[in-house]
Design a protein around this motif. Structure first.
Motif, mmCIF file in Angstrom:
data_model
loop_
_atom_site.group_PDB
_atom_site.id
_atom_site.type_symbol
_atom_site.label_atom_id
_atom_site.label_comp_id
_atom_site.label_asym_id
_atom_site.label_seq_id
_atom_site.Cartn_x
_atom_site.Cartn_y
_atom_site.Cartn_z
ATOM 1 N N SER A 1 -22.613 39.108 -23.800
ATOM 2 C CA SER A 1 -22.846 37.891 -23.004
ATOM 3 C C SER A 1 -21.947 36.741 -23.456
ATOM 4 O O SER A 1 -22.389 35.594 -23.571
ATOM 5 N N LEU A 2 -20.692 37.060 -23.710
ATOM 6 C CA LEU A 2 -19.716 36.060 -24.128
ATOM 7 C C LEU A 2 -18.753 35.744 -22.992
ATOM 8 O O LEU A 2 -18.452 36.600 -22.168
ATOM 9 N N ARG A 3 -18.284 34.511 -22.989
ATOM 10 C CA ARG A 3 -17.228 34.098 -22.064
ATOM 11 C C ARG A 3 -15.900 34.173 -22.806
ATOM 12 O O ARG A 3 -15.860 34.036 -24.029
ATOM 13 N N PRO A 4 -14.809 34.352 -22.093
ATOM 14 C CA PRO A 4 -13.507 34.349 -22.765
ATOM 15 C C PRO A 4 -13.275 33.091 -23.603
ATOM 16 O O PRO A 4 -12.686 33.164 -24.682
ATOM 17 N N SER A 5 -13.773 31.966 -23.148
ATOM 18 C CA SER A 5 -13.577 30.714 -23.879
ATOM 19 C C SER A 5 -14.348 30.680 -25.202
ATOM 20 O O SER A 5 -14.113 29.797 -26.033
ATOM 21 N N ASP A 6 -15.254 31.637 -25.410
ATOM 22 C CA ASP A 6 -16.017 31.722 -26.659
ATOM 23 C C ASP A 6 -15.276 32.494 -27.744
ATOM 24 O O ASP A 6 -15.772 32.598 -28.863
ATOM 25 N N CYS A 7 -14.132 33.073 -27.402
ATOM 26 C CA CYS A 7 -13.534 34.098 -28.259
ATOM 27 C C CYS A 7 -12.133 33.743 -28.739
ATOM 28 O O CYS A 7 -11.443 32.917 -28.158
ATOM 29 N N LEU A 8 -11.756 34.430 -29.806
ATOM 30 C CA LEU A 8 -10.406 34.368 -30.347
ATOM 31 C C LEU A 8 -9.939 35.799 -30.564
ATOM 32 O O LEU A 8 -10.624 36.589 -31.214
ATOM 33 N N LEU A 9 -8.776 36.117 -30.033
ATOM 34 C CA LEU A 9 -8.190 37.436 -30.213
ATOM 35 C C LEU A 9 -7.092 37.308 -31.268
ATOM 36 O O LEU A 9 -6.172 36.513 -31.111
ATOM 37 N N VAL A 10 -7.215 38.060 -32.339
ATOM 38 C CA VAL A 10 -6.186 38.099 -33.373
ATOM 39 C C VAL A 10 -5.403 39.376 -33.152
ATOM 40 O O VAL A 10 -5.979 40.464 -33.121
ATOM 41 N N GLY A 11 -4.107 39.244 -32.977
ATOM 42 C CA GLY A 11 -3.302 40.416 -32.690
ATOM 43 C C GLY A 11 -1.968 40.395 -33.395
ATOM 44 O O GLY A 11 -1.476 39.340 -33.790
ATOM 45 N N ASP A 12 -1.394 41.592 -33.514
ATOM 46 C CA ASP A 12 -0.101 41.706 -34.191
ATOM 47 C C ASP A 12 0.993 42.250 -33.286
ATOM 48 O O ASP A 12 2.091 42.555 -33.742
ATOM 49 N N GLY A 13 0.704 42.354 -31.994
ATOM 50 C CA GLY A 13 1.697 42.894 -31.078
ATOM 51 C C GLY A 13 1.689 42.173 -29.744
ATOM 52 O O GLY A 13 0.724 41.494 -29.380
ATOM 53 N N ARG A 14 2.776 42.343 -29.033
ATOM 54 C CA ARG A 14 2.912 41.689 -27.736
ATOM 55 C C ARG A 14 1.807 42.082 -26.746
ATOM 56 O O ARG A 14 1.330 41.225 -25.992
#
Length: 135
Positions: free
Chosen positions: A73-86
């Protein structure tokens, strides 16, 4: 061959203490991702572990990420995506999730800058220094 980045378990534990939902989304086959998580002893530190599943598109398509968010029940604005690739960066853009680039991954710092990425970490524990307080 897969391994944990230095400090990963400690960061996951700290995020858990802050009641932050933690998930992994990978383009590797789901059974392999589940096995890696078990072998490296970090599965218990995550609320969701999702690899590529038949019938589901690969990153950067946002379908699997949005499915994970919906399950909590999360919105995209609630989240942080940590990534190492394009593909991670493109996934964040397509899904409306904030992005943080891991400069210790597969993409050079200069490429992140060219893409306009302003939030970066040089090592995983750096993530803890700028997380907002939970609402």
């Amino acid at each position: 061959f897969s391994c944990l980045y230095p400090g990963a378990l400690e960061v996951l534990e700290d995020l858990g203490r802050k009641d932050i939902i933690r998930a992994v989304l990978s383009n590797k086959a789901d059974p392999l991702v589940q096995q890696i998580a078990a072998n490296l002893n970090f599965a218990s530190h995550l609320e969701a572990i999702v690899g590529h599943r038949e019938g589901h598109p690969l990153k950067p398509d946002p379908a699997s990420l949005l499915e994970i968010l919906e399950s909590f029940s999360l919105r995209p604005s609630d989240c942080l995506l940590v990534g190492d690739g394009r593909p991670d960066f493109e996934l964040a853009e397509k899904s409306g999730v904030d992005f943080c680039a891991a400069t210790y991954g597969i993409v050079l710092q200069s490429v992140w800058a060219e893409l306009g990425v302003t939030r970066t970490i040089d090592r995983l524990p750096d993530l803890l220094t700028f997380l907002p307080e939970r609402r």
